[in-house]
Structures are given as C-alpha cells and as structure tokens.
Design a protein around this motif. Structure first.
Motif, PDB file in Angstrom:
ATOM      1  N   PHE A  21     -45.191  11.901  12.924  1.00  0.00           N
ATOM      2  CA  PHE A  21     -45.090  10.446  13.027  1.00  0.00           C
ATOM      3  C   PHE A  21     -45.538   9.770  11.738  1.00  0.00           C
ATOM      4  CE2 PHE A  21     -46.935   6.308  14.169  1.00  0.00           C
ATOM      5  CZ  PHE A  21     -45.801   5.690  14.679  1.00  0.00           C
ATOM      6  N   ILE A  22     -46.616  10.244  11.140  1.00  0.00           N
ATOM      7  CA  ILE A  22     -47.111   9.672   9.882  1.00  0.00           C
ATOM      8  C   ILE A  22     -46.075   9.846   8.771  1.00  0.00           C
ATOM      9  CG2 ILE A  22     -48.836   9.996   8.054  1.00  0.00           C
ATOM     10  CD1 ILE A  22     -50.856  10.589  10.308  1.00  0.00           C
ATOM     11  N   TRP A  24     -42.843  10.271   9.131  1.00  0.00           N
ATOM     12  CA  TRP A  24     -41.688   9.432   9.462  1.00  0.00           C
ATOM     13  C   TRP A  24     -41.948   7.975   9.083  1.00  0.00           C
ATOM     14  CZ3 TRP A  24     -41.214   6.141  14.062  1.00  0.00           C
ATOM     15  CH2 TRP A  24     -39.946   5.562  14.160  1.00  0.00           C
ATOM     16  N   GLN A  25     -43.130   7.463   9.377  1.00  0.00           N
ATOM     17  CA  GLN A  25     -43.466   6.085   9.035  1.00  0.00           C
ATOM     18  C   GLN A  25     -43.519   5.901   7.520  1.00  0.00           C
ATOM     19  OE1 GLN A  25     -44.097   3.162  10.879  1.00  0.00           O
ATOM     20  NE2 GLN A  25     -42.942   4.396  12.325  1.00  0.00           N
ATOM     21  N   LEU A  26     -44.067   6.855   6.802  1.00  0.00           N
ATOM     22  CA  LEU A  26     -44.144   6.767   5.348  1.00  0.00           C
ATOM     23  C   LEU A  26     -42.755   6.721   4.729  1.00  0.00           C
ATOM     24  CD1 LEU A  26     -45.969   6.760   2.860  1.00  0.00           C
ATOM     25  CD2 LEU A  26     -45.897   9.245   2.901  1.00  0.00           C
ATOM     26  N   SER A  28     -40.003   5.781   6.247  1.00  0.00           N
ATOM     27  CA  SER A  28     -39.383   4.534   6.686  1.00  0.00           C
ATOM     28  C   SER A  28     -39.858   3.347   5.841  1.00  0.00           C
ATOM     29  CB  SER A  28     -39.707   4.299   8.158  1.00  0.00           C
ATOM     30  OG  SER A  28     -39.205   3.076   8.593  1.00  0.00           O
ATOM     31  N   VAL A  29     -41.147   3.278   5.588  1.00  0.00           N
ATOM     32  CA  VAL A  29     -41.694   2.183   4.784  1.00  0.00           C
ATOM     33  C   VAL A  29     -41.193   2.273   3.351  1.00  0.00           C
ATOM     34  CG1 VAL A  29     -43.835   1.280   3.792  1.00  0.00           C
ATOM     35  CG2 VAL A  29     -43.707   1.772   6.222  1.00  0.00           C
ATOM     36  N   ASN A  30     -41.154   3.463   2.791  1.00  0.00           N
ATOM     37  CA  ASN A  30     -40.661   3.618   1.426  1.00  0.00           C
ATOM     38  C   ASN A  30     -39.192   3.231   1.312  1.00  0.00           C
ATOM     39  OD1 ASN A  30     -43.077   4.390   0.321  1.00  0.00           O
ATOM     40  ND2 ASN A  30     -42.698   6.569   0.609  1.00  0.00           N
ATOM     41  N   ARG A  31     -38.389   3.563   2.313  1.00  0.00           N
ATOM     42  CA  ARG A  31     -36.984   3.148   2.304  1.00  0.00           C
ATOM     43  C   ARG A  31     -36.866   1.631   2.368  1.00  0.00           C
ATOM     44  NH1 ARG A  31     -34.278   7.354   6.569  1.00  0.00           N
ATOM     45  NH2 ARG A  31     -34.221   9.142   5.176  1.00  0.00           N
ATOM     46  N   GLU A  32     -37.673   1.008   3.205  1.00  0.00           N
ATOM     47  CA  GLU A  32     -37.635  -0.457   3.346  1.00  0.00           C
ATOM     48  C   GLU A  32     -38.065  -1.136   2.050  1.00  0.00           C
ATOM     49  OE1 GLU A  32     -36.615  -3.833   5.308  1.00  0.00           O
ATOM     50  OE2 GLU A  32     -36.415  -1.791   6.052  1.00  0.00           O
TER      51      GLU A  32
END
Length: 56
Positions: A21-22, A24-26, A28-32
């Motif tokens: 999960f960590i 995946w969130q990292l 996702s945030v980097n893509r955003e």
C-alpha cells in the motif's frame, strides 16, 4: 505446524500488505506530481494565490 508460528505468518502477511500500500501510494503521488508539472507548463508562472481572479 506449531501455533507459535501463526502470529509470525500473520505479521508477515500484514507487513507485506502495508508495504504494498505504501509503495502504491508513493507511485500514485509521484505520477500526480508529474502530471501537475506537465499540465502547468502552459499556465502562469507565479505562485498560487498571488493572482487576481481574472488572471487565468
């Protein structure tokens, strides 16, 4: 299998889920952030909040 290993197995599975999960969130945030940088290239070059409403 001895019962003392069940907690170790559960801890391993839980840790793997939390770690996934960590990551995946990292990602996702980097893509955003990358998407925002790419999209902001055609926008005004001043800090957020330092413009009038008609500056868009």
């Amino acid at each position: 299998m001895p019962e003392k290993y069940y907690s170790l197995i559960e801890l391993s599975f839980t840790g793997a889920v939390v770690l996934a999960f960590i990551v995946w969130q990292l990602v996702s945030v980097n893509r955003e952030i990358g998407r925002d940088k790419r999209d902001s290239e055609d926008r005004a070059r001043h800090p957020v909040g330092e413009h009038r409403l008609d500056d868009r």
